[in-house]
Design an enzyme around this catalytic site. Sequence first.
Site, PDB file in Angstrom:
ATOM      1  N   LYS A  11      17.869 -14.528 -19.990  1.00 21.47           N
ATOM      2  CA  LYS A  11      17.311 -13.557 -21.143  1.00 21.47           C
ATOM      3  C   LYS A  11      16.497 -13.799 -21.860  1.00 21.47           C
ATOM      4  CE  LYS A  11      22.048 -12.082 -21.460  1.00 21.47           C
ATOM      5  NZ  LYS A  11      23.100 -11.457 -22.584  1.00 21.47           N
ATOM      6  N   TYR A  51      24.092  -2.641 -17.832  1.00 23.27           N
ATOM      7  CA  TYR A  51      25.088  -2.163 -18.609  1.00 23.27           C
ATOM      8  C   TYR A  51      25.352  -1.124 -18.734  1.00 23.27           C
ATOM      9  CZ  TYR A  51      23.674  -7.509 -19.735  1.00 23.27           C
ATOM     10  OH  TYR A  51      24.123  -8.106 -19.940  1.00 23.27           O
ATOM     11  N   ASN A 114      21.758 -14.472 -26.719  1.00 20.38           N
ATOM     12  CA  ASN A 114      22.983 -15.617 -25.865  1.00 20.38           C
ATOM     13  C   ASN A 114      22.564 -16.332 -24.769  1.00 20.38           C
ATOM     14  OD1 ASN A 114      24.128 -13.506 -24.652  1.00 20.38           O
ATOM     15  ND2 ASN A 114      25.416 -13.770 -24.853  1.00 20.38           N
ATOM     16  N   HIS A 117      22.816 -14.477 -18.671  1.00 15.98           N
ATOM     17  CA  HIS A 117      23.804 -13.101 -18.230  1.00 15.98           C
ATOM     18  C   HIS A 117      24.458 -14.073 -17.068  1.00 15.98           C
ATOM     19  CE1 HIS A 117      25.963 -10.024 -16.484  1.00 15.98           C
ATOM     20  NE2 HIS A 117      25.680 -10.145 -15.417  1.00 15.98           N
ATOM     21  N   GLU A 128      25.551  -6.033  -9.042  1.00 18.02           N
ATOM     22  CA  GLU A 128      24.484  -6.516 -10.426  1.00 18.02           C
ATOM     23  C   GLU A 128      23.787  -7.663  -8.500  1.00 18.02           C
ATOM     24  OE1 GLU A 128      26.858  -8.713 -12.685  1.00 18.02           O
ATOM     25  OE2 GLU A 128      27.148  -7.757 -13.968  1.00 18.02           O
TER      26      GLU A 128
HETATM   27  P1  RTP Z   1      26.652 -11.028 -19.885  1.00 20.22           P
HETATM   28  O1  RTP Z   1      27.112  -9.551 -19.761  1.00 20.22           O
HETATM   29  O2  RTP Z   1      25.607 -11.031 -20.914  1.00 20.22           O
HETATM   30  O3  RTP Z   1      26.968 -12.186 -18.766  1.00 20.22           O
HETATM   31  O4  RTP Z   1      28.001 -11.482 -21.119  1.00 20.22           O
HETATM   32  P2  RTP Z   1      29.475 -11.342 -21.447  1.00 20.22           P
HETATM   33  O5  RTP Z   1      29.961 -11.345 -20.220  1.00 20.22           O
HETATM   34  O6  RTP Z   1      29.621 -12.839 -22.004  1.00 20.22           O
HETATM   35  O7  RTP Z   1      30.127 -10.795 -22.996  1.00 20.22           O
HETATM   36  P3  RTP Z   1      30.067  -8.997 -22.115  1.00 20.22           P
HETATM   37  O8  RTP Z   1      31.344  -8.793 -23.022  1.00 20.22           O
HETATM   38  O9  RTP Z   1      29.417  -8.381 -20.814  1.00 20.22           O
HETATM   39  O10 RTP Z   1      28.670  -8.096 -23.482  1.00 20.22           O
HETATM   40  C1  RTP Z   1      27.191  -8.432 -23.124  1.00 20.22           C
HETATM   41  C2  RTP Z   1      26.437  -8.937 -23.448  1.00 20.22           C
HETATM   42  O11 RTP Z   1      26.919  -7.803 -24.876  1.00 20.22           O
HETATM   43  C3  RTP Z   1      26.604  -8.473 -26.301  1.00 20.22           C
HETATM   44  N1  RTP Z   1      27.710  -8.402 -27.147  1.00 20.22           N
HETATM   45  N2  RTP Z   1      27.742  -7.982 -27.838  1.00 20.22           N
HETATM   46  N3  RTP Z   1      28.461  -7.908 -31.085  1.00 20.22           N
HETATM   47  C4  RTP Z   1      29.370  -8.180 -29.879  1.00 20.22           C
HETATM   48  O12 RTP Z   1      30.537  -7.365 -30.796  1.00 20.22           O
HETATM   49  C5  RTP Z   1      28.888  -8.017 -29.042  1.00 20.22           C
HETATM   50  N4  RTP Z   1      29.271  -8.409 -27.765  1.00 20.22           N
HETATM   51  C6  RTP Z   1      29.049  -8.478 -26.598  1.00 20.22           C
HETATM   52  C7  RTP Z   1      26.334 -10.363 -25.916  1.00 20.22           C
HETATM   53  O13 RTP Z   1      24.622 -10.286 -25.546  1.00 20.22           O
HETATM   54  C8  RTP Z   1      26.811  -9.983 -24.499  1.00 20.22           C
HETATM   55  O14 RTP Z   1      26.459 -10.824 -23.634  1.00 20.22           O
HETATM   56 MG    MG Z   2      29.985  -9.569 -18.831  1.00 16.55          MG
END
Ligand code: RTP
Ligand code: MG
Length: 141
Positions: A11, A51, A114, A117, A128
């Site tokens: 990112k 997304y 963070n 991804h 994706e």
């Molecule tokens: P990613 O898709 O980016 O790999 O991350 P992830 O699976 O670990 O998390 P996901 O639930 O898919 O959420 C995508 C991105 O959204 C942001 N996020 N913010 N503020 C919040 O509660 C929150 N929850 C998710 C994070 O940057 C996450 O990587």
């Molecule tokens: Mg995710």
Amino acid sequence: MALERTLSIIKPDAVAKNVIGEIYSRFEKVGLKIAAAKMKQLSRAEAEGFYAVHRERPFFNALVEFMISGPVMIQVLEGENAVLKHRDLMGATNPKEAAAGTIRADFADSIDANAVHGSDAAETAAFEIAYFFPSTDVYGR
Ligand code: RTP
Ligand code: MG
């Protein structure tokens, strides 16, 4: 165990920190091969489409703004159990909860910025990967 592919994005925060090579090295150390790669400045529409599954979530706008705040490095990783292996390297979404030694524990600043991804399942990986790479640009080995 099946040979799998997964989509990884370094990112904007991690690209800005100049740790692309450090992160690639972690992929290679666990046997994940880079099958495709490109640096790209995402447009708003590209980030929103990528997304789209999160469109109704409260963090959607912040997520899109962050993902277009600078160039990202996008790659396809290939290897045994690649989806889970990559998620293990990444660590928890919130870096405060990420296990020591994971990419997010070492390089992420917040749940928004963070660092990386990774696809969360084989089906999402297929979507994706196709979102960013025509199949002719993915080099399985
Ligand atoms: P990613 O898709 O980016 O790999 O991350 P992830 O699976 O670990 O998390 P996901 O639930 O898919 O959420 C995508 C991105 O959204 C942001 N996020 N913010 N503020 C919040 O509660 C929150 N929850 C998710 C994070 O940057 C996450 O990587
Ligand atoms: Mg995710």
